[in-house]
Design an enzyme around this catalytic site. Structure first.
Site, PDB file in Angstrom:
ATOM      1  N   GLN A  75       0.776  -1.246   0.000  1.00 37.88           N
ATOM      2  CA  GLN A  75       0.000   0.000   0.000  1.00 37.88           C
ATOM      3  C   GLN A  75       0.810   1.301   0.000  1.00 37.88           C
ATOM      4  OE1 GLN A  75      -3.378   2.354   2.631  1.00 37.88           O
ATOM      5  NE2 GLN A  75      -3.003   0.249   3.143  1.00 37.88           N
ATOM      6  N   LYS A 194      10.888  -5.020   9.276  1.00 37.91           N
ATOM      7  CA  LYS A 194       9.811  -4.930   8.288  1.00 37.91           C
ATOM      8  C   LYS A 194       8.628  -4.291   9.006  1.00 37.91           C
ATOM      9  CE  LYS A 194      10.971  -8.796   5.336  1.00 37.91           C
ATOM     10  NZ  LYS A 194      10.497 -10.006   4.661  1.00 37.91           N
ATOM     11  N   GLU A 197       1.262  -1.251   8.348  1.00 37.80           N
ATOM     12  CA  GLU A 197       0.445  -0.120   8.797  1.00 37.80           C
ATOM     13  C   GLU A 197       0.369   0.040  10.323  1.00 37.80           C
ATOM     14  OE1 GLU A 197      -1.503   2.341   7.105  1.00 37.80           O
ATOM     15  OE2 GLU A 197      -1.814   3.040   9.152  1.00 37.80           O
ATOM     16  N   ASP A 226       0.562   3.790   5.980  1.00 37.81           N
ATOM     17  CA  ASP A 226       0.824   3.436   4.578  1.00 37.81           C
ATOM     18  C   ASP A 226       0.518   4.596   3.631  1.00 37.81           C
ATOM     19  OD1 ASP A 226       1.786   0.880   4.861  1.00 37.81           O
ATOM     20  OD2 ASP A 226      -0.180  -0.051   4.841  1.00 37.81           O
ATOM     21  N   GLY A 305      -7.813  20.772  18.925  1.00 39.84           N
ATOM     22  CA  GLY A 305      -7.558  22.207  18.789  1.00 39.84           C
ATOM     23  C   GLY A 305      -7.859  23.018  20.037  1.00 39.84           C
ATOM     24  N   GLY A 306      -8.260  22.369  21.119  1.00 40.77           N
ATOM     25  CA  GLY A 306      -8.474  23.095  22.363  1.00 40.77           C
ATOM     26  C   GLY A 306      -9.923  23.494  22.613  1.00 40.77           C
ATOM     27  N   GLN A 307     -10.813  23.258  21.652  1.00 40.72           N
ATOM     28  CA  GLN A 307     -12.241  23.557  21.853  1.00 40.72           C
ATOM     29  C   GLN A 307     -12.929  22.267  22.285  1.00 40.72           C
ATOM     30  OE1 GLN A 307     -13.476  26.590  21.488  1.00 40.72           O
ATOM     31  NE2 GLN A 307     -11.765  27.573  20.468  1.00 40.72           N
TER      32      GLN A 307
END
Ligand code: CAO
Length: 485
Positions: A75, A194, A197, A226, A305-307
């Site tokens: 992927q 190796k 994801e 990925d 975002g703090g809201q």
């Protein structure tokens, strides 16, 4: 292009030498940094093309003329080369004869046809089968390296070197070649590992910060390890192509999956450092009086975002697992929220009017908002809130996304026809350029373009092609060409 750039630089240097001696002496007296800056600016200026007179979207594609030797699989790498193909690069996917990219046969839903896993990651590419470990196979690879602009690979660490394709060899064959790699980790203790994801999500800081405080770490459905790394790599490649216009030489581009995930989790490293200054007040646990530990905690559905924000039930939640909406009590629209949910008194009440007063009461506040959202569908909530600039996000199921007309209209969700599997839905190019329109073409069948690439791209003669094929380097005869849709 590089030739043009050289010419432009030459022309500028020439005109400078013609300047009167007086001016040159004056220039020499100027402070050194200014001269350095001017020189650098001259050197960095790319050659300017004459403005096209063709209509928008009618003058080719952004990466027309760029040839990619696509040695990617699974992927991460294929996401990157698919993006480059959408922007017009000629992507030549080199696959092992017989099996090809392992995903062709993984999670199969239509027996005998390439899986959706493969088809949805390999649009707009051509496929050549080649045993890179055979002598003739390496001869073809050498010609490919000499012909292409970029090699992209995401093999396990060391695999390319073991094949004989060291950077030194690639660079000596084609000094303009850009060699781009995805690896799990950058140089260091884990560089030989190796990586898939979820390993990257865990090692990049995503899992430790995802989930609820009282539960285990969680991986997320978005393939940030990925596809996220593929995106980063594509930007690295395009930047290296741009720099090559000036320097004339290629370079190595490396994206480690751990680094890419961390880059996407940078707000969590921000919070790690903010912990030193005291508890993270916007996290729900602060309002609940739960002490913070040494590391950024799992934040549930809190917004980064703090809201304050949470996921609330909407009408029909009892039957529909996605009848929910993300609701943010953004400070600037607080008064509108109060009116909307029928609590106008909260606008002036000292316990609710200001954000700090609300923090210890968020559970109660969101409980009240949820009483309101449960009387409406998520789309009704969306409409009513958007009209008032209150940010909300309906929880859309994949079924709803697949059926969403606006996503079809923009080409973000596309229907593609495939000769062996029929019609299927895919995600088109999410990056829209107004002068480089992406069309989504079906993925290639295994080795479908072997002959075409040997003949038209690599210019091998008929005798040479016969020799290559007889050696077994390209595997069995490629399948009959199928008309492109
Ligand atoms: N002809 C001949 N040999 C070929 C070939 C070809 N056309 N294409 C690949 N091979 C060989 C490789 O040379 C390698 O051989 P050696 O092991 O002898 O060197 C072998 O096939 C296997 O390659 P691999 O190690 O890359 O594949 P794997 O299945 O063992 O590992 C993966 C897969 C993804 C874990 C590993 O490639 C990796 O860590 N890649 C980097 C990180 C990455 O991209 N991970 C994301 C994967 S998507 O979730």
């Amino acid at each position: 292009m590089a030739k043009k750039a050289k010419k432009a630089v030459k022309a500028k240097t020439k005109s400078k030498t013609k300047k009167p001696v007086k001016k040159a002496a004056k220039a020499a007296r100027r402070p050194a940094p200014k001269i350095v800056a001017r020189k650098a600016a001259t050197r960095a200026a790319p050659a300017r093309a004459k403005m096209s007179t063709k209509g928008w979207g009618k003058d080719g594609k952004a990466l027309d003329g760029v040839k990619i030797l696509d040695f990617t699989h699974v992927q991460s790498g294929p996401t990157c080369t698919q993006l480059l193909a959408w922007f017009g690069a000629d992507v030549i996917k080199v696959e092992r004869p017989g099996t090809g990219d392992i995903t062709r046969g993984q999670l199969v839903d239509v027996p005998g046809a390439d899986s959706l896993y493969f088809t949805m990651l390999n649009h707009n590419k051509r496929s050549i089968t080649l045993d890179s470990k055979s002598k003739q196979g390496m001869a073809v690879l050498e010609r490919l390296v000499k012909t292409c602009d970029v090699l992209v690979e995401n093999f396990a660490p060391g695999a390319l070197d073991r094949m004989g394709l060291t950077w030194e060899r690639i660079h000596s064959w084609n000094p303009r070649m850009i060699a781009a790699s995805v690896k799990g980790f950058g140089p260091g203790a884990y560089e030989e590992c190796k990586v898939y994801e979820n390993v990257a999500q865990c090692a990049g800081g995503s899992a430790s910060t995802t989930g609820f405080l009282d539960g285990p770490p969680l991986v997320t459905g978005a393939q940030i390890g990925d596809s996220g790394t593929g995106l980063h790599l594509a930007l690295g490649i395009v930047s290296a192509l741009y720099q090559r216009n000036r320097t004339g030489r290629g370079q190595k581009v490396l994206c480690a999956m751990q680094d890419s995930v961390l880059n996407l989790c940078r707000v969590k490293l921000r919070d790690q450092q903010r912990l030193k200054a005291g508890p993270l007040r916007e996290y729900t646990q602060f309002g609940q009086g739960i002490p913070f530990g040494e590391a950024t905690p799992r934040a549930g559905n809190d917004s980064g975002g703090g809201q304050p924000g949470v996921i609330l039930k909407c009408k029909g939640w009892e039957q529909d697992p996605n009848a929910y909406i993300y609701f943010i009590t953004q400070a600037p629209v607080w008064e509108k929220i109060c009116d909307l949910i029928g609590e106008p008194g909260w606008k002036t009440h000292p316990d609710y009017a200001k954000p700090p007063a609300r923090l210890p009461r968020l559970k109660e506040i969101f409980g009240r908002i949820e009483q309101w959202t449960m009387t409406k569908t998520k789309f009704e909530v969306m409409n009513e809130c958007n009209a008032l600039d209150i940010p909300v996000g309906p929880i859309l199921s994949m079924k709803e996304i697949a059926e969403e007309p606006s996503l079809r209209a923009t080409g973000t969700v596309v229907e593609v026809d495939h000769p062996t599997r029929g019609k299927y839905l895919s995600v088109g190019n999410p990056i829209k350029l107004s002068d480089s329109i992406s069309e989504v073409k079906r993925s290639p069948l295994l080795g479908e373009h072997t002959d075409e690439i040997l003949t038209k791209v690599l210019k091998f003669s008929a005798r040479e092609i016969a020799e290559i094929k007889a050696s077994g380097a390209t595997g069995q005869a490629p399948p009959k060409a199928v008309a492109a849709e």
